[in-house]
Write an enzyme that holds these catalytic residues in place. Sequence first.
Site, PDB file in Angstrom:
ATOM      1  CB  CYS A   1      -0.921  -0.024   1.219  1.00  0.00           C
ATOM      2  SG  CYS A   1      -1.940   1.437   1.350  1.00  0.00           S
TER       3      CYS A   1
ATOM      4  CB  CYS B   1      -0.542   2.629   4.033  1.00  0.00           C
ATOM      5  SG  CYS B   1      -2.022   1.921   3.335  1.00  0.00           S
ATOM      6  CG  ASP B   2       3.320   1.368   4.319  1.00  0.00           C
ATOM      7  OD1 ASP B   2       2.750   1.861   5.307  1.00  0.00           O
ATOM      8  OD2 ASP B   2       3.275   0.165   4.035  1.00  0.00           O
TER       9      ASP B   2
END
Length: 338
Positions: free
Chosen positions: A138, A141-142
């Site tokens: 992701c 997200c990261d």
Amino acid sequence: MADQDIEQVIIVGSGPAGYTAALYTARANLSPLVIEGFMWGGLLQQTTDVENYPGFPKGIDGPELMQSFRDQAERFGARFITEDATRVEPGADGEPHTVWVDDQPYRARTVILSMGAQHKKLGVPGEEELAGRGVSYCATCDAAFFRDRETIIVGGGDSAMEEAMFLSKFSSTVTVIHRRDEFRASKIMLDRARGVDNIEWLTPYAVEEFLPGDDGPGLRKVRVRHAETGETRELTAHGAFMAIGHEPQPEIVRDVVELDENGYVITEGRSTRTGVPGIFAAGDLVDHTYRQAITAAGSGCQAALDAEWYLRDSPMVPTPEVLAQAGSLVEAQYAPGR
Ligand code: NAP
């Protein structure tokens, strides 16, 4: 369990299919109970701009879209349990089905399955060991963990393009590694990604291994192999993002409904009916072809209507408790001496 504790509809899972099923069954006054999962909202929770959901000409954030879906269903009476369902037990001979959340049972006359899909894994050495230490599924997200670092994206679809463009805002360079020279991504997404200066391209290469460095347990290198010549080489990478598609999440119904060889739930014809009366399935759990938020929402609507029609056409089988209660009422009414 008393009859008043038996729900009309339980929806297992969320995302566009589950929340649309919740909206429609709520508006049919069926007061659905949605066991939406601890990570509610499905894969759209990990998406930034959704540009292809009709009605939002400027696009909308995935999480914002899912929150709106949820709010709309709640407004009409949907109830939510933000935990993961752990088991589905079909009722015998028209009896209610049971959905378990650990050791807590919830019973319902109909169940709509919408557990969706999850990111596919590559299945190469180092992937599992370095997950969360550089290997990620992701970018949204990261990505921020890899500011000014070199990163790679694996895949050649729209997700890979989207993630590459998002990552390029943080990373020094992003290398898209794809196993073929042709891309599955739509032309518009591919052209946009090609227009970004710090996105580089490596095709036709397959990732063979993720490797840590000497300085700690994090990802530092990726070994790749040319798909035709077999030549291997190593690239420096602090972050590696898989964008190679998705696989369905049928685990809790593996022995309950019929699945195809890839784990998708099989439904009857164009309906959302599974082979088990009163159990329906919708969204990415069923659909290996279209896999869009809008098609998932559409099939959630179909599942809600199928469940509503099933409830209309299938009279409820009284539980043993109700029969016993009815029996004692009759006895009392016709008792000698009355
Ligand atoms: P996808 O279209 O199925 O693409 C997956 C990519 O990963 C393909 O290029 C595939 O290679 C590659 N791949 C699969 N397994 C692999 C493996 N084991 N090793 C190496 N590569 C592998 O999946 P997606 O990109 O997640 O898109 C899914 C759907 O969502 C699509 O319909 C897409 O249009 C849509 N989507 C839309 C947007 C948007 O419009 N903003 C954004 C994201 C996704 P091959 O091509 O060689 O098979």
